[in-house]
Enzyme design. Structure first.
Site, PDB file in Angstrom:
ATOM      1  N   CYS A   2       0.849  -1.198   0.000  1.00  0.00           N
ATOM      2  CA  CYS A   2       0.000   0.000   0.000  1.00  0.00           C
ATOM      3  C   CYS A   2       0.884   1.247   0.000  1.00  0.00           C
ATOM      4  CB  CYS A   2      -0.957   0.089   1.181  1.00  0.00           C
ATOM      5  SG  CYS A   2      -2.149  -1.235   1.231  1.00  0.00           S
ATOM      6  N   ARG A  27       4.252  -0.583  -4.553  1.00  0.00           N
ATOM      7  CA  ARG A  27       3.873  -1.082  -3.232  1.00  0.00           C
ATOM      8  C   ARG A  27       2.517  -1.799  -3.254  1.00  0.00           C
ATOM      9  NH1 ARG A  27       6.928   1.255   0.747  1.00  0.00           N
ATOM     10  NH2 ARG A  27       5.409   0.572   2.265  1.00  0.00           N
ATOM     11  N   TRP A  74      -2.772  -2.695  -1.807  1.00  0.00           N
ATOM     12  CA  TRP A  74      -2.489  -4.121  -1.968  1.00  0.00           C
ATOM     13  C   TRP A  74      -3.449  -4.809  -1.012  1.00  0.00           C
ATOM     14  CZ3 TRP A  74      -0.946  -8.351   0.946  1.00  0.00           C
ATOM     15  CH2 TRP A  74      -0.465  -9.464   0.230  1.00  0.00           C
ATOM     16  N   ASN A 100      -2.175   1.683   5.666  1.00  0.00           N
ATOM     17  CA  ASN A 100      -1.308   0.593   5.220  1.00  0.00           C
ATOM     18  C   ASN A 100      -1.053  -0.277   6.443  1.00  0.00           C
ATOM     19  OD1 ASN A 100       0.729  -1.038   4.204  1.00  0.00           O
ATOM     20  ND2 ASN A 100       2.299   0.548   4.347  1.00  0.00           N
ATOM     21  N   GLY A 101      -1.275  -1.586   6.319  1.00  0.00           N
ATOM     22  CA  GLY A 101      -1.061  -2.470   7.465  1.00  0.00           C
ATOM     23  C   GLY A 101      -2.291  -3.322   7.707  1.00  0.00           C
ATOM     24  N   GLU A 483      16.609 -18.889  -6.999  1.00  0.00           N
ATOM     25  CA  GLU A 483      16.314 -17.505  -7.362  1.00  0.00           C
ATOM     26  C   GLU A 483      15.875 -17.408  -8.827  1.00  0.00           C
ATOM     27  OE1 GLU A 483      15.678 -14.909  -5.892  1.00  0.00           O
ATOM     28  OE2 GLU A 483      16.025 -13.288  -7.310  1.00  0.00           O
ATOM     29  N   LYS A 487      12.287 -15.894  -9.999  1.00  0.00           N
ATOM     30  CA  LYS A 487      12.134 -14.783 -10.957  1.00  0.00           C
ATOM     31  C   LYS A 487      11.103 -15.160 -12.014  1.00  0.00           C
ATOM     32  CE  LYS A 487      13.344 -12.188  -9.335  1.00  0.00           C
ATOM     33  NZ  LYS A 487      13.782 -12.149  -8.029  1.00  0.00           N
ATOM     34  N   GLU A 490       7.470 -15.366 -10.567  1.00  0.00           N
ATOM     35  CA  GLU A 490       6.962 -14.054 -10.161  1.00  0.00           C
ATOM     36  C   GLU A 490       6.398 -13.261 -11.336  1.00  0.00           C
ATOM     37  OE1 GLU A 490       9.466 -12.209  -6.439  1.00  0.00           O
ATOM     38  OE2 GLU A 490      10.570 -12.451  -8.285  1.00  0.00           O
ATOM     39  N   HIS A 506      15.481 -37.638  -6.739  1.00  0.00           N
ATOM     40  CA  HIS A 506      14.582 -38.014  -5.643  1.00  0.00           C
ATOM     41  C   HIS A 506      13.196 -37.409  -5.819  1.00  0.00           C
ATOM     42  CE1 HIS A 506      18.010 -39.779  -3.657  1.00  0.00           C
ATOM     43  NE2 HIS A 506      18.675 -38.665  -3.881  1.00  0.00           N
ATOM     44  N   LYS A 605       6.058  -5.056  -3.690  1.00  0.00           N
ATOM     45  CA  LYS A 605       7.502  -4.954  -3.496  1.00  0.00           C
ATOM     46  C   LYS A 605       7.886  -5.014  -2.024  1.00  0.00           C
ATOM     47  CE  LYS A 605      11.623  -3.797  -5.045  1.00  0.00           C
ATOM     48  NZ  LYS A 605      12.183  -5.043  -5.568  1.00  0.00           N
TER      49      LYS A 605
END
Ligand code: G6P
Length: 610
Positions: A2, A27, A74, A100-101, A483, A487, A490, A506, A605
């Site tokens: 947010c 955000r 968000w 925000n929160g 990573e 990427k 995402e 395995h 983010k």
């Protein structure tokens, strides 16, 4: 998570707020809203969608008034629709709030309000707080007191900004767990989630502290705790330039940030690395050098991409400093009552310096007596402030939601940290010099990879419609494989998994057929032959192999379907070079699929909620 912008001054607030919101969209981008006060009235415009969607239906210039707030959301409570968009108002529509929160006890407060006859228009926890403040205002008749009283009953996290027609020449801001900064202009003041929203107006900022409130008027501002104790605020200068948060000719922030890495990586060791002596100077660690020298164990805690960097850090520190290292997801660490001794050093790695779980993890570690170090990118962020000592990444603002340059800067700092610690122990000057020499060459080697992106684009084109990807690496490159997979998922929404290459047998091997692209990270190190055997195993099952290999590796083309070449470096630094083509591969695949690279669905983010 947010974005918030508030303005009080002499200019028209709405266009200024909207341009600030555009800078904060990374955000959250589920919905957008603004509220502007004028002539004792309040105009609110809010819609599901991005800032530009609001601009398409509302003439922002037609909103008059020089006091206001705005928000990009968000979603946490309630789907992204118009009703759930912020700002939210109290029952009478005289008080507006952006938040925000997460208000954790919102259901308890809501029930109380409902039994007193109040009703709600949205599903959000934030509206409950707005209505609660409105109810308190009715009896207290003082906005600041009403906000303060409400906040003492609230459990959870908040960065809030409140405006009201009852007291129209004032903005109230407060934070607990979610960042807010004040922008100090000339006869005008701003409040925002981060500095990027205010930098085009002023470079002078005040970082609100935990549990702090600010009262802004056109003539000045004051700060105090939520419990009404005056606090002293320090005005600081924003540590980056406006151009750094603009796309600068690139199609996306992510691409710009990928291409910035030769510079950002160098900035990570500039003034720190002493090649002649094979040593490192990390000034920010001065206060904790003794604790570091005596540490029996290091615990690294982080989330997401930063957690992957931590895994590389584990290999580096154990190798160079011979100190046992554990890596923990911050979200797990904080809740499992971890065993921490006073001679443990806990390192928090975070790009934003605001991630809620990482922040809670360091608080837990501090409570239990550990020395806590931050490796953080955003200067002045909460984690940077709450740690005993730290090393900044110096990667500059990262806007693309998928982290790229911050990751390589984290590896840059972790390598130096391992050398710093190693040189206090068994690492010789010559060994240190060899590592420092290799590190110094990395920026130029990254440039060479970036200058040769065409083959990666072609591979991206060929595999863009795949449904799954596997990423495999060993040793230092196992975290690089994780990573790479992160990427891709995402930003392209293709399911991807990273695995240690030998573990493939395995389980994941069952998935391999002619439709499964498998990315191998295969530098010529001491386990190269083992990786080649793993590649053969995939080929034997008709899997399609994309190998990231050294530019002088002649053998690999005989076993892999595609080879992406990277310059040769020492094994310890191979994950840095391997990550560059992996970032580009994800980027170009996402482009082929028409995805919004900088604002992938559902992600944000900076994750300031649990
Ligand atoms: C979010 C971001 C990731 C990031 C993670 C941790 O999930 O989308 O890119 O790696 O948070 O963030 P931090 O700021 O603590 O590194």
């Amino acid at each position: 998570m947010c974005g918030i912008v508030g303005y009080i001054g002499t200019q028209q607030a709405a266009p200024l707020i909207v341009s600030g919101l555009k800078r904060l969209e990374y955000r959250g981008y589920d919905s957008t809203g603004v509220c502007v006060l004028s002539d004792d009235a309040m105009r609110i415009e809010k819609r599901a969608g991005r800032v530009k969607d609001l601009e398409n239906i509302v003439d922002i210039a037609s909103i008059h008034g020089s006091v206001g707030v705005g928000h990009t959301r968000w979603a946490t409570h309630g789907v992204p629709n118009d009703a759930n968009a912020h700002p939210h108002t109290d029952q009478d529509g005289g008080i507006a709030l952006v938040h925000n929160g997460i208000i954790e006890n919102y259901l308890t407060i809501k029930k109380k309000l409902e039994s007193a006859g109040y009703s709600f228009r949205s599903d959000t926890d934030s509206e409950v707080l707005a209505v609660f403040i409105g109810m308190l205002y009715k009896t207290l008749g003082d906005l600041e007191l009403a906000v303060r009283t409400a906040l003492t009953e609230v459990e959870g996290t908040f960065g809030i900004v409140v405006v009201s027609v009852h007291e129209p020449d004032m903005i109230i801001a407060a934070r607990r767990g979610s960042p807010l900064i004040l922008g100090i202009g000339n006869g005008e003041y701003l409040v925002a989630s981060d500095a990027s929203a205010v930098i085009s107006h002023t470079r002078q900022v005040v970082y609100l502290q935990e549990n702090e409130m600010a009262i802004l008027t056109r003539d000045g501002f004051s700060t105090k705790t939520i419990e009404n104790v005056d606090t002293r605020s320090v005005v600081e200068e924003i540590a980056f330039e406006l151009e750094q948060i603009e796309r600068g000719g690139f199609d996306h922030f992510m691409l710009k940030e990928i291409y910035e890495q030769p510079i950002t990586f160098r900035d990570g060791f500039r003034g720190r690395l002493n090649i002649e002596e094979g040593s490192v100077r990390l000034g920010g660690l001065g206060p904790v050098v003794d604790q570091l020298r005596q540490a029996k164990r290091i615990i690294i805690t982080a989330c997401g991409t930063s957690w992957h960097a931590a895994l590389v850090g584990e290999y580096l520190i154990e190798q160079l400093a011979r100190v046992p290292v554990e890596v923990e997801y911050a979200s797990e660490f904080r809740y499992r009552n971890p065993i921490i001794h006073h001679d443990d050093v806990v390192i928090a790695i975070s790009q934003s310096g605001e991630t809620a779980d990482t922040l809670a993890a360091i608080r837990e570690a501090k409570l239990k007596g550990a020395t806590v170090i931050g490796m953080v990118n955003v200067v002045g962020s909460t984690i940077a402030r709450e740690t005993d000592a730290g090393v900044y990444l110096h990667a500059g603002p990262e806007i693309g939601v998928a982290s790229t340059k911050a990751f390589t800067s984290q590896l840059c700092v972790l390598t130096q940290f391992a050398l710093f610690l190693g040189r206090m122990k068994a690492v010789s000057a010559q060994q240190g010099k060899d590592l420092a020499d290799a590190l110094e060459q990395i920026p130029e080697q990254i440039t060479r990879i970036l200058d040769n992106a065409e083959p990666i684009k072609k591979i991206a084109h060929e595999y863009a419609q795949a449904s799954n990807f596997l990423y495999l690496g060993r040793g230092y490159n196992f975290p690089a494989a994780l990573e790479g997979a992160l990427k891709l998922k995402e930003i392209s929404y293709i399911h991807a998994e990273g695995y240690p290459a030998a573990e493939m047998k395995h389980g994941p091997i069952a998935l391999i057929d002619e439709n499964m692209p498998v990315v191998f990270i295969a530098p010529k190190d001491e386990i190269y032959d083992k990786i080649v055997s793993n590649i053969e195993e995939v080929r034997a099952r008709n899997g399609r192999v994309i190998a990231i290999a050294d530019d002088d590796d002649e053998h690999i083309a005989r076993v892999a379907n595609h080879v992406i070449r990277v310059p040769r470096t020492i094994p310890m630094l191979t994950p840095i070079l391997a990550s560059i083509p992996l970032q580009l591969l994800a980027y170009y695949i996402a482009l082929e699929r028409g995805c919004n690279v900088d604002m992938p669905r559902n992600l944000a983010k900076s994750v300031t909620v649990e």
